[in-house]
Motif scaffolding. Structure first.
Motif, PDB file in Angstrom:
ATOM      1  N   UNK A 341      29.643  36.749  40.693  1.00  0.00           N
ATOM      2  CA  UNK A 341      28.772  36.826  39.516  1.00  0.00           C
ATOM      3  C   UNK A 341      27.663  37.852  39.693  1.00  0.00           C
ATOM      4  N   UNK A 342      27.474  38.328  40.938  1.00  0.00           N
ATOM      5  CA  UNK A 342      26.400  39.290  41.222  1.00  0.00           C
ATOM      6  C   UNK A 342      26.952  40.650  41.651  1.00  0.00           C
ATOM      7  N   UNK A 343      28.110  40.989  41.133  1.00  0.00           N
ATOM      8  CA  UNK A 343      28.634  42.343  41.345  1.00  0.00           C
ATOM      9  C   UNK A 343      27.596  43.348  40.855  1.00  0.00           C
ATOM     10  N   UNK A 344      27.333  44.405  41.617  1.00  0.00           N
ATOM     11  CA  UNK A 344      26.326  45.389  41.197  1.00  0.00           C
ATOM     12  C   UNK A 344      26.602  45.929  39.795  1.00  0.00           C
ATOM     13  N   UNK A 345      25.571  45.914  38.972  1.00  0.00           N
ATOM     14  CA  UNK A 345      25.712  46.408  37.604  1.00  0.00           C
ATOM     15  C   UNK A 345      25.988  47.905  37.603  1.00  0.00           C
ATOM     16  N   UNK A 346      26.593  48.377  36.535  1.00  0.00           N
ATOM     17  CA  UNK A 346      26.882  49.804  36.333  1.00  0.00           C
ATOM     18  C   UNK A 346      27.809  50.365  37.396  1.00  0.00           C
ATOM     19  N   UNK A 347      28.663  49.519  37.960  1.00  0.00           N
ATOM     20  CA  UNK A 347      29.685  49.976  38.904  1.00  0.00           C
ATOM     21  C   UNK A 347      31.035  49.437  38.450  1.00  0.00           C
ATOM     22  N   UNK A 348      32.106  49.938  39.078  1.00  0.00           N
ATOM     23  CA  UNK A 348      33.464  49.441  38.809  1.00  0.00           C
ATOM     24  C   UNK A 348      33.936  48.543  39.941  1.00  0.00           C
ATOM     25  N   UNK A 349      32.986  47.899  40.608  1.00  0.00           N
ATOM     26  CA  UNK A 349      33.257  47.098  41.798  1.00  0.00           C
ATOM     27  C   UNK A 349      34.159  45.906  41.498  1.00  0.00           C
ATOM     28  N   UNK A 350      35.009  45.574  42.481  1.00  0.00           N
ATOM     29  CA  UNK A 350      35.918  44.440  42.372  1.00  0.00           C
ATOM     30  C   UNK A 350      35.692  43.486  43.546  1.00  0.00           C
ATOM     31  N   UNK A 351      35.730  42.217  43.248  1.00  0.00           N
ATOM     32  CA  UNK A 351      35.579  41.156  44.253  1.00  0.00           C
ATOM     33  C   UNK A 351      36.918  40.430  44.302  1.00  0.00           C
ATOM     34  N   UNK A 352      37.684  40.648  45.390  1.00  0.00           N
ATOM     35  CA  UNK A 352      39.102  40.293  45.397  1.00  0.00           C
ATOM     36  C   UNK A 352      39.396  39.200  46.418  1.00  0.00           C
ATOM     37  N   UNK A 353      40.278  38.295  46.016  1.00  0.00           N
ATOM     38  CA  UNK A 353      40.818  37.257  46.893  1.00  0.00           C
ATOM     39  C   UNK A 353      42.338  37.380  46.862  1.00  0.00           C
ATOM     40  N   UNK A 354      42.966  37.516  48.034  1.00  0.00           N
ATOM     41  CA  UNK A 354      44.426  37.582  48.110  1.00  0.00           C
ATOM     42  C   UNK A 354      44.982  36.321  48.750  1.00  0.00           C
ATOM     43  N   UNK A 355      46.076  35.811  48.186  1.00  0.00           N
ATOM     44  CA  UNK A 355      46.825  34.741  48.835  1.00  0.00           C
ATOM     45  C   UNK A 355      47.740  35.357  49.880  1.00  0.00           C
ATOM     46  N   UNK A 356      47.719  34.794  51.071  1.00  0.00           N
ATOM     47  CA  UNK A 356      48.549  35.302  52.163  1.00  0.00           C
ATOM     48  C   UNK A 356      49.645  34.273  52.443  1.00  0.00           C
ATOM     49  N   UNK A 357      49.943  33.986  53.696  1.00  0.00           N
ATOM     50  CA  UNK A 357      50.942  32.975  54.035  1.00  0.00           C
ATOM     51  C   UNK A 357      52.359  33.480  53.845  1.00  0.00           C
ATOM     52  N   UNK A 358      53.287  32.557  53.662  1.00  0.00           N
ATOM     53  CA  UNK A 358      54.687  32.914  53.494  1.00  0.00           C
ATOM     54  C   UNK A 358      55.222  33.634  54.717  1.00  0.00           C
ATOM     55  N   UNK A 359      55.970  34.710  54.471  1.00  0.00           N
ATOM     56  CA  UNK A 359      56.593  35.462  55.560  1.00  0.00           C
ATOM     57  C   UNK A 359      55.576  36.194  56.425  1.00  0.00           C
ATOM     58  N   UNK A 360      54.345  36.369  55.933  1.00  0.00           N
ATOM     59  CA  UNK A 360      53.307  36.997  56.766  1.00  0.00           C
ATOM     60  C   UNK A 360      52.949  36.063  57.914  1.00  0.00           C
ATOM     61  N   UNK A 361      52.608  34.829  57.572  1.00  0.00           N
ATOM     62  CA  UNK A 361      52.234  33.856  58.608  1.00  0.00           C
ATOM     63  C   UNK A 361      53.434  33.450  59.464  1.00  0.00           C
ATOM     64  N   UNK A 362      54.622  33.394  58.851  1.00  0.00           N
ATOM     65  CA  UNK A 362      55.816  32.964  59.579  1.00  0.00           C
ATOM     66  C   UNK A 362      56.468  34.099  60.367  1.00  0.00           C
ATOM     67  N   UNK A 363      55.950  35.306  60.212  1.00  0.00           N
ATOM     68  CA  UNK A 363      56.568  36.470  60.827  1.00  0.00           C
ATOM     69  C   UNK A 363      56.307  36.567  62.316  1.00  0.00           C
ATOM     70  N   UNK A 364      56.718  37.673  62.929  1.00  0.00           N
ATOM     71  CA  UNK A 364      56.644  37.810  64.387  1.00  0.00           C
ATOM     72  C   UNK A 364      55.202  37.773  64.896  1.00  0.00           C
ATOM     73  N   UNK A 365      54.959  36.920  65.863  1.00  0.00           N
ATOM     74  CA  UNK A 365      53.612  36.784  66.437  1.00  0.00           C
ATOM     75  C   UNK A 365      53.393  37.720  67.614  1.00  0.00           C
ATOM     76  N   UNK A 366      54.422  38.469  67.992  1.00  0.00           N
ATOM     77  CA  UNK A 366      54.304  39.313  69.185  1.00  0.00           C
ATOM     78  C   UNK A 366      53.524  40.595  68.934  1.00  0.00           C
TER      79      UNK A 366
END
Length: 460
Positions: A341-366
């Motif tokens: 709610x406090x994104x700087x005014x007069x900018x095109x700023x984005x505040x992003x949340x991505x869902x991860x998991x799936x094959x990323x978390x289940x993928x190779x840990x090496x």
């Protein structure tokens, strides 16, 4: 031209390169040195627009002979501006953008200067794809070698998980091929270690069938954003791996799908993507539809179009970072929304949340990617035009990081951050992984020639 460059040496480089050599004062110099991040205004001594592996080798050897810093440019999306350095020779790969799709072997070979859009368009006629970034202008080389996070990662893994082979030119100007059997330690290091070990002139990636793609993009007034973000979080917790997505605060852009009275006003959005038909997404997103979105985009869509839906324009001033979260409880949701709610005014700023998991978390840990276990990623993405907003925008990004630290891992995806210091790099690989990476670096680049990146210092 620079203190170490003689006219005869420069003439020799011009003769040696099949591509073009550009120096200050030449037509096209300013265009050739411009980066995606408009805050970066570096002036290299030489830009070598390479057309072949031999060109890359010759450019590196020229830079070393003239004692010039050597920068490497693929897509030019590095937020820290490390693709172009003052007084350097830039090994510019953008002319090397060939893409060869093999639908029988389900592989694609891309040259080091190819962008995501070029690869995706080559794959589209065969209805195949691999994990790519979330915008079409990103360079495939830096993206993949840094890990590679995108809409398809929950189904197909990170881009680096799908790396089958690579060809590099080393700091000595020599060609080296690597895959799981040939130079396996280097191959391991390329799964997250970025451009530290050489200039990637080609990558071979695994492909997957992708006959259908769909998206549900909804925008809401910010008043009920906490409820929206909680609903999105709960959907993500039960979503199949075919589904990716994110949530976002941003000023509504002047796009055709945005009502005129909303343009420029703060909105909260959710994006759900599906490697399948839109009907599946619509059912999954029912709790979000119940919260009265003011904008709805619900459609089947070619993957190439999805990849360019959120392209950010070049030339804006950019400052980003990221934190990868082990949990996203209600308190974290409220914190995320309060800062959104406090994104700087007069900018095109984005505040992003991505869902991860799936094959990323289940993928190779090496591989040296401890951040991949996180179910969530917060990505403050500040963009603006007026330099007067520089400090305000940067501080907002830092504040986002501080806000979510109680839920954050020590490790983060380094493609999402700029120059944040050596300890940030070490913790993002993990100390044991970093030591192993430093040993690989000492083998292939003991003099740290390729240091304009998320740098791994050679062991020794």
């Amino acid at each position: 031209m620079g203190p170490h460059i003689s006219e005869s040496a420069l003439s020799g480089l011009v003769e040696d390169l099949a591509g073009e050599v550009i120096v200050p004062g030449d037509p096209g110099y300013d265009e050739a040195r411009a980066l995606h991040n408009g805050m970066i205004d570096h002036r290299p001594s030489v830009i070598a627009q390479c057309a072949s592996q031999a060109d890359v080798s010759n450019a590196i050897l020229f830079g070393r002979a003239c004692e010039l810093p050597i920068a490497v440019r693929g897509g030019g999306h590095s937020v820290a501006g490390t693709s172009v350095i003052d007084g350097s020779i830039v090994v510019d790969l953008r002319r090397m953008h060939a893409v060869v799709v093999d639908p029988e072997d389900m592989t694609v070979r891309v040259e080091g200067g190819a962008t995501m859009g070029q690869m995706d368009h080559a794959c589209q006629p065969f209805h195949v794809a691999t994990t790519g970034g979330r915008v079409s202008t990103t360079g495939i080389g830096g993206f993949t070698l840094g890990g590679g996070s995108g809409w398809l990662e929950r189904k197909f893994g990170l881009a680096s998980d799908n790396l089958l082979a690579a060809d590099l030119i080393t700091a000595e100007g020599k060609h080296v091929h690597t895959d799981a059997e040939e130079n396996p330690e280097l191959f391991w290091a390329l799964h997250g270690g970025g451009g530290n070990f050489g200039v990637a002139t080609s990558l071979t990636l695994r492909l997957y069938e992708l006959p259908r793609m769909s998206v549900v993009m909804l925008f809401f007034l910010p008043d009920n954003a906490p409820e929206v973000i909680r609903a999105f979080r709960d959907i993500a917790g039960t979503a199949p791996d075919e589904v990716g997505g994110g949530a976002i605060y941003l000023p509504a852009p002047p796009e055709p799908f945005v009502p005129e009275d909303l343009v420029g006003k703060l909105v909260c959005g959710t994006v759900l993507t599906n490697a399948g038909p839109v009907e599946e997404l619509r059912e999954l997103a029912a709790p979000l539809f119940a919260l009265s979105p003011v904008i709805e985009i619900v459609t089947d869509i070619p993957y190439t179009e999805l990849q360019s839906m959120l392209d950010d324009p070049p030339g804006l001033r950019n400052y980003w970072s990221a934190e990868y979260l082990r949990d996203f409880p209600d308190e974290a949701v409220d914190t995320f929304c309060d800062r959104g709610a406090r994104i700087p005014a007069s900018t095109a700023t984005q505040h992003v949340l991505f869902m991860m998991g799936g094959a990323v978390a289940a993928g190779p840990s090496r591989y040296p990617q401890p951040w991949r276990t996180a179910p969530w990623a917060v990505h403050p993405f500040a963009t603006w035009e007026d330099p007067a907003y520089d400090e305000q925008a940067k501080q907002w990004v830092r504040d986002v990081r501080a806000d979510v630290r109680p839920w954050a891992l020590d490790a983060t995806y380094l493609n999402f951050v700029g120059a944040e210091g050596e300890q940030r790099i070490v913790s993002s690989f993990g100390e044991e992984n970093y030591r192993r990476l430093a040993a690989v670096k000492a083998t292939y680049d003991p003099d740290n020639v390729f240091r304009f990146n998320q740098n791994i210092v050679p062991a020794g």
